[in-house]
Design a protein around this motif. Sequence first.
Motif, short mmCIF file in Angstrom:
data_model
loop_
_atom_site.label_atom_id
_atom_site.label_comp_id
_atom_site.label_asym_id
_atom_site.label_seq_id
_atom_site.Cartn_x
_atom_site.Cartn_y
_atom_site.Cartn_z
N UNK A 12 0.82 -1.26 0.03
CA UNK A 12 0.00 0.01 -0.09
C UNK A 12 0.82 1.17 0.02
N UNK A 13 2.06 1.10 0.64
CA UNK A 13 2.77 2.34 0.84
C UNK A 13 3.46 2.85 -0.51
N UNK A 14 3.66 1.65 -1.20
CA UNK A 14 4.20 1.88 -2.76
C UNK A 14 3.04 2.33 -3.74
N UNK A 15 2.06 1.52 -3.56
CA UNK A 15 0.96 1.84 -4.47
C UNK A 15 0.07 3.23 -4.32
N UNK A 16 -0.23 3.66 -3.47
CA UNK A 16 -1.04 4.54 -3.09
C UNK A 16 -0.50 5.98 -3.58
N UNK A 17 0.92 6.31 -3.39
CA UNK A 17 1.20 7.62 -4.01
C UNK A 17 1.14 7.67 -5.34
N UNK A 18 0.98 6.36 -6.08
CA UNK A 18 0.83 6.48 -7.57
C UNK A 18 -0.70 6.90 -7.85
N UNK A 19 -1.31 6.83 -6.90
CA UNK A 19 -2.83 7.05 -7.06
C UNK A 19 -3.13 8.53 -7.04
N UNK A 64 -13.93 -4.29 -10.58
CA UNK A 64 -13.81 -3.22 -9.58
C UNK A 64 -12.39 -2.60 -9.56
N UNK A 65 -11.54 -3.48 -9.26
CA UNK A 65 -10.30 -2.96 -9.07
C UNK A 65 -9.92 -2.26 -10.55
N UNK A 66 -10.12 -2.64 -11.64
CA UNK A 66 -9.79 -1.97 -12.90
C UNK A 66 -10.68 -0.88 -13.06
N UNK A 67 -11.64 -0.75 -12.59
CA UNK A 67 -12.61 0.57 -12.43
C UNK A 67 -11.86 1.73 -11.57
N UNK A 68 -11.42 1.16 -10.42
CA UNK A 68 -10.57 2.01 -9.64
C UNK A 68 -9.22 2.68 -10.61
N UNK A 69 -8.55 1.76 -11.13
CA UNK A 69 -7.29 2.31 -12.05
C UNK A 69 -7.72 3.11 -13.13
N UNK A 102 -6.05 18.12 -3.05
CA UNK A 102 -5.73 17.49 -1.64
C UNK A 102 -7.02 16.72 -1.51
N UNK A 103 -8.24 17.45 -1.32
CA UNK A 103 -9.60 16.92 -1.39
C UNK A 103 -9.79 15.69 -2.15
N UNK A 104 -9.45 16.07 -3.31
CA UNK A 104 -9.83 14.94 -4.39
C UNK A 104 -8.88 13.65 -4.24
N UNK A 105 -7.63 13.87 -3.71
CA UNK A 105 -6.80 12.82 -3.36
C UNK A 105 -7.38 11.92 -2.14
N UNK A 106 -7.45 12.79 -0.87
CA UNK A 106 -8.24 12.11 -0.30
C UNK A 106 -9.59 11.53 -0.15
N UNK A 107 -10.33 12.02 -1.16
CA UNK A 107 -11.60 11.28 -1.26
C UNK A 107 -11.48 10.01 -2.40
N UNK A 108 -10.23 10.00 -3.18
CA UNK A 108 -10.03 8.92 -3.74
C UNK A 108 -9.56 7.62 -2.92
N UNK A 148 -10.08 7.39 0.01
CA UNK A 148 -11.18 6.93 1.04
C UNK A 148 -12.21 5.86 0.44
N UNK A 149 -12.56 6.13 -0.96
CA UNK A 149 -13.31 5.46 -1.64
C UNK A 149 -12.54 4.10 -1.87
N UNK A 150 -11.25 3.94 -2.06
CA UNK A 150 -10.47 2.75 -2.41
C UNK A 150 -10.74 1.93 -1.15
N UNK A 151 -10.67 2.67 0.00
CA UNK A 151 -10.60 1.94 1.50
C UNK A 151 -11.76 1.34 1.69
N UNK A 152 -12.80 2.23 1.38
CA UNK A 152 -14.17 1.59 1.74
C UNK A 152 -14.50 0.47 0.77
N UNK A 153 -14.15 0.66 -0.54
CA UNK A 153 -14.51 -0.62 -1.45
C UNK A 153 -13.62 -1.71 -1.24
#
Length: 580
Positions: A109-116, A498-503, A547-553, A555-560
């Motif tokens: 997660x520490x490697x992947x999340x920054x790319x999002x 769903x993972x592909x939808x996130x990407x 920053x708000x869109x970053x946090x929203x994204x 949060x959406x991934x965590x919830x999913x």
Amino acid sequence: MRARLRAPRGLVPSLPAFAWLCAFFLVPAGMVAVFSLGESAYFGTSPVDLSAPSLDRYGEAASETFRIVFVNTLQIAVVGTVLCVLLAVPMAYLITTRLTGFWKYAAIAAVVIPYWMPFLLRTYSWRILLGDHGPLAEGLGVTGGFGIVDTLSGAQLGVVYNYLPLAVLPIAVALDRLDPALRQAGRDLGASSWRVFWQVTLPAARPGIVGAALLVFIPLMGDYVTPAVLGGVQASVVGSLVSSSFLESQDWALGAAAAVLLILLVLAVLAAAALALALGRLVLRAVRPLDLAARLRPRTGTARPARVSGDAWGLLLRGYGVLMVLFLWAPILTILVYSFNDGRTLPVWGGASTRWYAAIPDNAVLMQSIGVSLRVAALSTLVAIVVGTLAGTALARAGRPIRWSLLGLLLVVFVTPEIVTSIGLLLMYVAAGPALSDGTLRLVIAHAVISTAIVAFVVQARLSSLDPRLSDAAADLGATPAGAFRRVILPLAAPAVLAAAVLASTASLDDVVASSMLGNVGTTTLPVYIYSTLRNGMRGDAAAASVLMMLGTALAVVVLAWVMQRRGQGKSFAAGLVGR
């Protein structure tokens, strides 16, 4: 009784992808090739005069005037790819061999999340970190900054940072498939840890290393945003030449020729790399013993080198992992903190305040760009999911002719730099006139074309891991092909979809190249709005909105992920996010 004609296996799900990519990728790409043979017409009904086709534009694009642009592009891409792979191998090795359970997933997660996180946000943050008044200069007492920003070195730093996660994941996936018993067997035979790594682990990681190099090199060849933000005029690349030819100088023929040369340069480098790999395999096969035991057994008559203990290696790897995570997260945390800056300009700290967040609703252009980004991301993701899921199903289930044809088309889409795809669509939109004049439609098509290959490969990876006899069993029970797909294949592929939808959605929300070239008045996305303001420094309200869109994204991934975990599909969802 008349025999029923049956379509070849996999033909039906492959048709939408063939039609979609032929209409919005192959045709536009062909238009780029045709326009590169013309002469730019600054006045008239057509932007390019094709009455006397010639190769003159290629000569102009390859002339001494623009040669430095191609040299910079190749240098930044090749050096960036090599550095990303070299930095990624130890991190991937740490994740797959030294970490387990919670810590393994935390490291991924520490490697992947920054790319999002927003592309421009994490790129521009290096200007704050390395700037004259940045936290590093202030903390270390360095006056005048570090002299890296607005240089070729700054561009090189930026591309390594932005694309490093893309290199870690494929290598980690390849290493994760290696049976740990093979490494243990090497140790039992008396081989050193270094020798086991070199002769067992590294060859097993070769497919991941090749995949990582491709994932980094191809987008790097078309990326002009990172060099522009951190390299300035010293880091002019082909992408910026193509973009300026279409958007500024209106020399469309020159831009098309430069785009074709860029594709040829990409193919030439890939062909040279493939040849080098093939020759390397032949040499290794000739000189390397085939027996694993013979390869790893200590050589008689030679002194065994002093070993570094396993604990020491583990400590070194963990220390490297911490440094890697700090490198990936420092820019994101910096922009997060500086979004609360009360100063007149974002890079100069003037105290803590929330005034930029409060100013977001008052900026009508900013609010409109956020709405456009969300709308385009939702629509393009929907299209990419539908077409890409069917394409992934065909890749996993179709017969060889259909599968290889579709795979070849998707690989062509994948290896084509985004800037080339974008200008091809621009030429097509101009030729179509009012039929394709809606800015939202233009962006949805472009983003969906770029994301279709991503979705297809993610879905294919999931379906290829399932038992192919499930569809046959459904057919034996009387289910039609459509019914088997709806009731068997789709539920099993749901985590990957769903993972592909996130990407796909994060790629759309982060896109600068296609959005800047294909949008029109009223359809400016948030990344394009931010990019247009960077010449005078990022605006505080734009940084706060990002920053708000970053946090929203996030949060959406965590919830999913939590929902999928509750349904027992958490691992499959996580595997889809990393392309497994």
